[in-house]
Design a protein around this motif. Structure first.
Motif, PDB file in Angstrom:
ATOM      1  N   ASP A 182      61.015 -31.497  51.609  1.00 51.02           N
ATOM      2  CA  ASP A 182      60.068 -32.145  52.528  1.00 51.02           C
ATOM      3  C   ASP A 182      58.725 -31.437  52.448  1.00 51.02           C
ATOM      4  O   ASP A 182      58.648 -30.271  52.077  1.00 51.02           O
ATOM      5  CB  ASP A 182      60.568 -32.016  53.970  1.00 51.02           C
ATOM      6  N   ILE A 183      57.692 -32.139  52.917  1.00 54.93           N
ATOM      7  CA  ILE A 183      56.331 -31.610  52.817  1.00 54.93           C
ATOM      8  C   ILE A 183      56.176 -30.276  53.574  1.00 54.93           C
ATOM      9  O   ILE A 183      55.547 -29.344  53.091  1.00 54.93           O
ATOM     10  CB  ILE A 183      55.297 -32.671  53.279  1.00 54.93           C
ATOM     11  N   SER A 184      56.801 -30.163  54.749  1.00 57.26           N
ATOM     12  CA  SER A 184      56.659 -28.925  55.527  1.00 57.26           C
ATOM     13  C   SER A 184      57.427 -27.777  54.868  1.00 57.26           C
ATOM     14  O   SER A 184      56.973 -26.636  54.843  1.00 57.26           O
ATOM     15  CB  SER A 184      57.146 -29.136  56.953  1.00 57.26           C
ATOM     16  N   VAL A 185      58.612 -28.097  54.309  1.00 62.78           N
ATOM     17  CA  VAL A 185      59.418 -27.066  53.632  1.00 62.78           C
ATOM     18  C   VAL A 185      58.736 -26.683  52.313  1.00 62.78           C
ATOM     19  O   VAL A 185      58.753 -25.516  51.902  1.00 62.78           O
ATOM     20  CB  VAL A 185      60.861 -27.573  53.393  1.00 62.78           C
ATOM     21  N   GLN A 186      58.107 -27.673  51.671  1.00 65.01           N
ATOM     22  CA  GLN A 186      57.371 -27.414  50.431  1.00 65.01           C
ATOM     23  C   GLN A 186      56.257 -26.394  50.689  1.00 65.01           C
ATOM     24  O   GLN A 186      56.083 -25.455  49.915  1.00 65.01           O
ATOM     25  CB  GLN A 186      56.757 -28.732  49.934  1.00 65.01           C
ATOM     26  N   ALA A 187      55.534 -26.578  51.799  1.00 61.64           N
ATOM     27  CA  ALA A 187      54.452 -25.649  52.129  1.00 61.64           C
ATOM     28  C   ALA A 187      54.992 -24.233  52.318  1.00 61.64           C
ATOM     29  O   ALA A 187      54.423 -23.259  51.806  1.00 61.64           O
ATOM     30  CB  ALA A 187      53.743 -26.124  53.396  1.00 61.64           C
ATOM     31  N   GLN A 188      56.126 -24.105  53.014  1.00 63.05           N
ATOM     32  CA  GLN A 188      56.736 -22.780  53.224  1.00 63.05           C
ATOM     33  C   GLN A 188      57.103 -22.145  51.883  1.00 63.05           C
ATOM     34  O   GLN A 188      56.837 -20.974  51.637  1.00 63.05           O
ATOM     35  CB  GLN A 188      58.014 -22.916  54.049  1.00 63.05           C
ATOM     36  N   HIS A 191      54.017 -20.983  49.715  1.00 66.58           N
ATOM     37  CA  HIS A 191      53.436 -19.744  50.236  1.00 66.58           C
ATOM     38  C   HIS A 191      54.337 -18.554  49.909  1.00 66.58           C
ATOM     39  O   HIS A 191      53.848 -17.476  49.563  1.00 66.58           O
ATOM     40  CB  HIS A 191      53.221 -19.849  51.755  1.00 66.58           C
TER      41      HIS A 191
ATOM     42  N   GLY B  40      60.045 -38.148  59.370  1.00 64.08           N
ATOM     43  CA  GLY B  40      60.558 -36.861  59.823  1.00 64.08           C
ATOM     44  C   GLY B  40      61.147 -36.095  58.666  1.00 64.08           C
ATOM     45  O   GLY B  40      61.311 -36.641  57.568  1.00 64.08           O
ATOM     46  N   GLU B  41      61.486 -34.822  58.920  1.00 60.82           N
ATOM     47  CA  GLU B  41      62.039 -33.987  57.857  1.00 60.82           C
ATOM     48  C   GLU B  41      63.470 -34.422  57.531  1.00 60.82           C
ATOM     49  O   GLU B  41      64.127 -35.063  58.352  1.00 60.82           O
ATOM     50  CB  GLU B  41      62.036 -32.525  58.299  1.00 60.82           C
ATOM     51  N   THR B  42      63.956 -34.042  56.346  1.00 57.02           N
ATOM     52  CA  THR B  42      65.319 -34.362  55.947  1.00 57.02           C
ATOM     53  C   THR B  42      66.297 -33.836  56.996  1.00 57.02           C
ATOM     54  O   THR B  42      66.155 -32.707  57.462  1.00 57.02           O
ATOM     55  CB  THR B  42      65.626 -33.694  54.579  1.00 57.02           C
ATOM     56  N   HIS B 211      60.129 -39.408  54.510  1.00 54.14           N
ATOM     57  CA  HIS B 211      59.536 -38.122  54.880  1.00 54.14           C
ATOM     58  C   HIS B 211      58.161 -37.984  54.215  1.00 54.14           C
ATOM     59  O   HIS B 211      57.503 -36.971  54.334  1.00 54.14           O
ATOM     60  CB  HIS B 211      60.462 -36.951  54.516  1.00 54.14           C
ATOM     61  N   LEU B 252      52.773 -30.864  61.096  1.00 53.62           N
ATOM     62  CA  LEU B 252      53.265 -31.620  59.939  1.00 53.62           C
ATOM     63  C   LEU B 252      52.092 -32.069  59.057  1.00 53.62           C
ATOM     64  O   LEU B 252      52.140 -31.958  57.835  1.00 53.62           O
ATOM     65  CB  LEU B 252      54.049 -32.846  60.445  1.00 53.62           C
ATOM     66  N   SER B 255      50.628 -29.371  56.899  1.00 49.59           N
ATOM     67  CA  SER B 255      51.368 -28.937  55.708  1.00 49.59           C
ATOM     68  C   SER B 255      51.074 -29.849  54.507  1.00 49.59           C
ATOM     69  O   SER B 255      51.611 -29.631  53.424  1.00 49.59           O
ATOM     70  CB  SER B 255      52.867 -28.869  55.999  1.00 49.59           C
ATOM     71  N   LEU B 256      50.203 -30.838  54.693  1.00 47.49           N
ATOM     72  CA  LEU B 256      49.822 -31.711  53.574  1.00 47.49           C
ATOM     73  C   LEU B 256      48.923 -30.952  52.589  1.00 47.49           C
ATOM     74  O   LEU B 256      48.193 -30.043  52.994  1.00 47.49           O
ATOM     75  CB  LEU B 256      49.072 -32.940  54.099  1.00 47.49           C
ATOM     76  N   PRO B 263      52.151 -23.820  56.255  1.00 50.62           N
ATOM     77  CA  PRO B 263      53.557 -23.997  56.624  1.00 50.62           C
ATOM     78  C   PRO B 263      53.779 -23.969  58.141  1.00 50.62           C
ATOM     79  O   PRO B 263      53.018 -23.333  58.874  1.00 50.62           O
ATOM     80  CB  PRO B 263      54.254 -22.809  55.966  1.00 50.62           C
ATOM     81  N   ILE B 264      54.845 -24.659  58.599  1.00 52.02           N
ATOM     82  CA  ILE B 264      55.251 -24.577  60.000  1.00 52.02           C
ATOM     83  C   ILE B 264      56.188 -23.362  60.090  1.00 52.02           C
ATOM     84  O   ILE B 264      57.133 -23.266  59.310  1.00 52.02           O
ATOM     85  CB  ILE B 264      56.029 -25.843  60.443  1.00 52.02           C
ATOM     86  N   GLN B 267      62.502 -22.478  61.092  1.00 50.86           N
ATOM     87  CA  GLN B 267      63.325 -23.509  60.444  1.00 50.86           C
ATOM     88  C   GLN B 267      63.642 -24.619  61.449  1.00 50.86           C
ATOM     89  O   GLN B 267      63.596 -24.386  62.656  1.00 50.86           O
ATOM     90  CB  GLN B 267      64.668 -22.889  60.009  1.00 50.86           C
TER      91      GLN B 267
END
Lengths: 244, 312
Positions: A182-188, A191, B40-42, B211, B252, B255-256, B263-264, B267
């Motif tokens: 996912d885009i948010s996990v990709q960012a993590q 980094h 939303g996220e997976t 997502h 969210l 994080s684009l 990053p957020i 977890q």
């Protein structure tokens, strides 16, 4: 200036198919690429252009039809068993599918311990080394008893990276490492890869079709097109990213 | 006027590890000719919402709430009644076309199946119509494609064939569950184009589950942001991308790539042992003392609804 640690010279690769009437399909033709110590080289290209095949050849997972791969100036095809084994340890691969990178029947702890057994670390140090690695990739010890299907895609990709890092590689071939995330996990993840490179000076060959990811990560980049790596400067990457 | 409305939908899976609250008090509506993106996220429960609308539940699923379609709560319909709605009224595109299509039947057989079984068309006639549908989906040599098996086509081609099959009876609602997952950029654009084309031809409303924020931005009229089984924000797509309200929505968007892959922290929470109060509060940059005590209700903020104490 950093020294070149990996050098792919005039690599070509063709596959044959058919039992009676042989058909030959050329994937790579006379492709050359070099990677310096501690840098990130971004390799982009369309689907089916041979990016992953080149990555597998550079990591020693596949043999080319022609050409040579040099590791610190020595051909990997002329290395003896011990030298090749050292090379394989030094150049690791992180694959696209995080779940498929780990053995589905083993817990994360067992997958990690397999590596530690292979590198000959005394058993009494396994727990300490595993904990250190988990901390490095941002995971907790809670996940050790779980199997890959019990973790999220991001957790599996971190665990796969931790397993790779246990071998202390000089170069990691990152084959679309975040495209399944996912885009948010990709960012993590991006980094974290950058932080680890700063701390461990690991070189990355980043294979991706995502120009934004390459723009964010790479020091140098090239586009694999019709069997050749065409160098891309910062402006070209930014332009391609905007066009996308 | 809404075409379909989900009211206080709850879906739990009873597993040996505990009760997984996959959908936790989800309410939304889809209007006529509207595309609503559920983003939303997976693992946040998006596909479970789609399954609930189609009446597809696994054996260990327990659900409550209502899904109102044509004035009826379709969750109360028997399997026979529900199967008459599936395909003809509400249709679905699944996320993995290579697995969703039957490997031993040709594309033509699968696209024409509903026309034969529901409309009583003869095989040859049904195949002719399915070739037309394939042509609308961008296939040129439709006769050849109709005679091919899914393994002979690429992922993008299979996805387009599945869109053709799902549009065969011109359903009123099309649920697209991650229709572009695993496809390359150029193929994503193809699938988006074909979905828009399908929408124009049949006038269907679309529930897009994804997502991929860029995809949602491109084709949806309204957007609902889902996190750990609940909707945190729902409103117009353009306003959402201009100024998201919920702290999770903001994180969210940050994080684009164009915002530097920020990053957020932390977890996604477990769906068995969810945090008390707001589920996002352990990761929230604007968390207050109250956030951990009680679960915030959906509150109106301008034209949208937001589940956050900041807007209560």
């Amino acid at each position: 200036m950093s020294a070149v640690c990996l050098n792919a010279r005039s690599i070509s690769k063709a596959y044959e198919s058919g039992l009676i009437f042989k058909r030959r399909r050329s994937i790579l033709e006379d492709v050359s690429l070099e990677l310096k110590s501690g840098e990130t080289f971004g390799l982009v290209g369309d689907s089916g252009s041979g990016k992953s095949t080149l990555g597998r050849i550079i990591a020693g997972l596949e043999r080319p039809t022609g050409g040579d791969v040099l590791f610190h100036g020595k051909s990997i095809y002329e290395m003896n068993g011990a030298e090749f084994s050292k090379f394989r340890r030094s150049v690791q691969t992180l694959f696209q599918d995080p779940e498929g990178s780990l053995n589905p029947r083993k817990s994360i702890e067992r997958s990690m311990h397999d590596v530690l057994r292979l590198i000959g670390l005394p058993m009494r140090d396994w727990r300490r080394r595993t904990s250190e690695m988990l901390q490095m990739v941002g995971l907790t010890e809670e996940i050790l008893c779980r199997r890959p299907d019990q973790l999220s895609g991001g957790q599996n990709q971190r665990a796969a990276l931790g397993r790779v890092l246990l071998l202390e590689p000089e170069v990691i071939v990152l084959d679309e490492p975040t495209s399944a995330l996912d885009i948010s996990v990709q960012a993590q993840m991006l980094h974290m890869l950058k932080d680890l490179q700063r701390d461990l000076s690991t070189g990355y060959l980043l294979i991706s079709h995502d120009m934004d990811v390459v723009k964010f990560m790479a020091d140098r980049a090239g586009c694999l097109e019709q069997g050749r790596v065409i160098p891309l400067d910062g402006k070209s990457i930014a332009l391609c990213s905007e066009i996308r | 006027m809404s075409l379909l409305e989900a009211r206080h939908l709850f879906v739990e899976f009873w597993t040996p590890a505990g009760r997984v609250k996959a959908v936790d008090d989800v309410s939304f509506e889809i209007g006529k000719d509207e595309t609503l993106a559920l983003v939303g996220e997976t693992g946040c429960g998006k596909s479970v919402v789609a399954g609930a609308i189609m009446g597809l539940f696994s054996e260990n699923a327990h659900f409550k709430g209502e899904v109102i379609y044509n004035g009826k709560n379709i969750l109360e319909l028997c399997e026979r009644e529900m199967s008459m709605i599936r395909g003809s009224e509400i249709s679905m595109i699944f996320q993995n076309p290579s697995l969703a299509l039957n490997p031993v039947y040709t594309i033509g057989d699968q696209v024409s199946e509903l026309l034969r079984t529901r409309c009583g068309r003869k095989k040859r006639q049904a195949l002719k119509i399915s070739e037309n549908l394939l042509q609308h989906m961008g296939f040129s040599d439709t006769g050849t494609v109709a005679g091919m098996y899914p393994f002979q086509l690429s992922g993008g081609m299979n996805q387009r064939a599945m869109i053709a099959a799902s549009m065969a009876l011109s359903p009123k609602i099309l649920i697209a569950d991650e229709p572009t997952k695993g496809l390359d950029g150029s193929l994503v654009r193809d699938v988006v184009r074909e979905m828009e084309c399908a929408r124009e031809i049949s006038g269907s409303s679309i529930l897009l589950i994804t997502h991929d924020l860029s995809l949602a931005r491109e084709i949806s009229d309204r957007i609902a942001i889902m996190y750990s089984g609940e909707i945190l924000e729902i409103g117009g797509t353009d306003e959402f991308f201009k100024s998201p309200s919920h702290p999770y929505s903001k994180a969210l968007l940050n994080s684009l790539p164009e915002r530097g892959f920020q990053p957020i922290p932390g977890q996604s929470p477990s769906m068995i042992h969810s945090p008390q109060g707001c589920k996002f509060h352990p990761r929230c940059s604007r968390s207050m003392e109250d956030c951990s005590s009680g679960r915030p209700a959906m509150a109106r903020h301008g034209k949208r609804m937001v589940r956050c104490r900041l807007f209560a």
